[in-house]
Enzyme design. Sequence first.
Site, PDB file in Angstrom:
ATOM      1  CG  HIS A 198       1.691  -4.236  32.830  1.00 20.66           C
ATOM      2  ND1 HIS A 198       1.060  -4.866  31.801  1.00 20.66           N
ATOM      3  CD2 HIS A 198       1.339  -4.060  33.878  1.00 20.66           C
ATOM      4  CE1 HIS A 198      -0.186  -5.360  32.861  1.00 20.66           C
ATOM      5  NE2 HIS A 198      -0.256  -5.050  33.995  1.00 20.66           N
ATOM      6  CD  GLU A 444      -7.348  -8.066  36.357  1.00 20.76           C
ATOM      7  OE1 GLU A 444      -6.746  -7.287  36.088  1.00 20.76           O
ATOM      8  OE2 GLU A 444      -6.781  -8.282  37.640  1.00 20.76           O
ATOM      9  CG  ASP A 468      -6.199  -8.077  31.914  1.00 24.25           C
ATOM     10  OD1 ASP A 468      -5.216  -7.962  31.207  1.00 24.25           O
ATOM     11  OD2 ASP A 468      -4.982  -7.862  33.155  1.00 24.25           O
ATOM     12  CB  CYS A 515      -6.817   1.037  39.765  1.00 24.01           C
ATOM     13  SG  CYS A 515      -7.068  -0.560  39.025  1.00 24.01           S
TER      14      CYS A 515
END
Length: 588
Positions: A198, A444, A468, A515
């Site tokens: 992230h 995910e 993920d 996404c």
Amino acid sequence: MEIRQGTAVSPGIAIGPALVLDTEGVRIPHRTVPPDQVGSEIARLRRALEETAADARNTRERMTERLGPALGNIYGAQQSLIEDRLLRTQIEARIQSQSYSAEYAVSRVIRDFVKRLEDAVELRGNIGAAEARRSASEFIDIERQLLSALLGHPTDPFVSLTEPVIVLATDLMPSDTADFSPRTVRAFATESGGATSHTAILAGALEIPAVVGLSRFLTDVSGGDTVIIDGDKGLLILDPDDETIARYEARRAEALARPDRYEHLRDMPSVTDDDPPVPIRLLGNIELAQEASQCLDRGAEGVGLYRTEFLYLNKTAHPTEEEHYAAYASVLQQIGPSRPVVIRTLDLGADKFSSVSGAVSGEKNPFLGLRSVRLCLNNLDLFKTQLRAVLRAAVFGDLRVMFPMISTVDELRRCKTLLNEVKEDLEYAGIPFKGGVRIGTMIEVPSAALMADVLAREVDFFSIGTNDLVQYTLAADRNNEHVANLYNPADPAVLRLIRMVMQAAHKHKIDVNVCGEMSGEPLYIPLLVGLGLRQLSATPRKIPEIKRVIRDLKIAEAERVAEHALTLETARQVESYLRKQFPPEGPD
């Protein structure tokens, strides 16, 4: 000059002074001093050595009294190192001979000690390795203490910056980077980390050049050293020579002068090259409310993923309902009433730092622990606060809510029940809200992909989080450079799960979006479209190039490519095949 290869996570070129955050954020403000200040620098050094030695002595006495002499002797060893005449002599010699500031001389001498210890470990192998590493750690700790004494025990490494810096660290948490901006940080590089962490995602969102996964390099650099970050090729260049600096300055100037080659596509529709053309909706991923305008500037049709974790970071308390509401309302007002904004509920834990109550620190396997929606369902007050703000802000536009990390049907149903309870609470209190928001779930984890046919009956849309999904399918930590060769979105196992999700979504006539980072990579766009995807979400800066790929693509061609890719056996075969079918545009 040394060149280190890592993983490029955010493009661009940056040249500037290093800010090393390995020593608890202590920043070295000046590398050299005028010759007439050398005497005062030596005096400052001696005072700092005396202060640090006294602190170590006091700590040793206190710990000996409290825990016994064995543990007290640890601090006695540090005191001995600080008072060592050779250490002081070498630091003073650097100040006298090269006009180094006391801080820079301390850092340079101690880093040289640490480097020699690490070189000895490499030569001797495991023999004496543990002891050498302990000694290296002690020297680093002493460096931190001396720098802290010299700088008056600073707390904020960015205070009094006179120019933007290049941040170098072992690793950076999202909370570390939340306040980064081009005004203070030109780029950053870390020893650890992966392409889909992230922190890397945020670097891309803020458009700050970044390289991660460089392995150990901090012992070879000190604060104030000139370094170069090549975010295009994943390079960190330490102590560059004049020729290299000139070459990179030219590249940087050229990049700044060159307009976006896909800018002319901003207002053109995102459709395939078919007759009639097939629309492929392009949405933006954002981390911060102020990024919403970047989506529109780059030609996005809305926000496909609004990560809300950063509302919780750099906070001494949880964000209030009003703070949530203000952020969501701001995004909706920037995007406009007719464009979708998909808000993902809190997704903290594992690789993301927060002081959220209910989180478990030091979990043995945090990626399989209390994270994301599990954390929310374990802290209902926290979850309800966010859901109340979501429903209230929805009156400003087409807001949609999405639950992350769903692994069972029961988890999803519990989230939906809680959302209905919040609606009832708002209605009873007479607070304006929008009750008919569309509900989605992230796909995910493999269990969600395998149960997609059942989950599709419960929601209005899916959003495939490939970061993920790849990690959990291949059992490869996405932030671990040691298994980077396993983490690959093109792996046939991942592609088969994506196809399964697409088939379930089409069967139940619900929308499906991708996404993750996979949707921002031009190489994979034809493959995803060929698998049936008609909506993509990526960081705003990637949208123009993705639109270019889509506008050059025909559906029949994409379907042919996807069908063949599913027959291949390895990720390498899939990527090689895609590159042959769709060579990159322009020079490498």
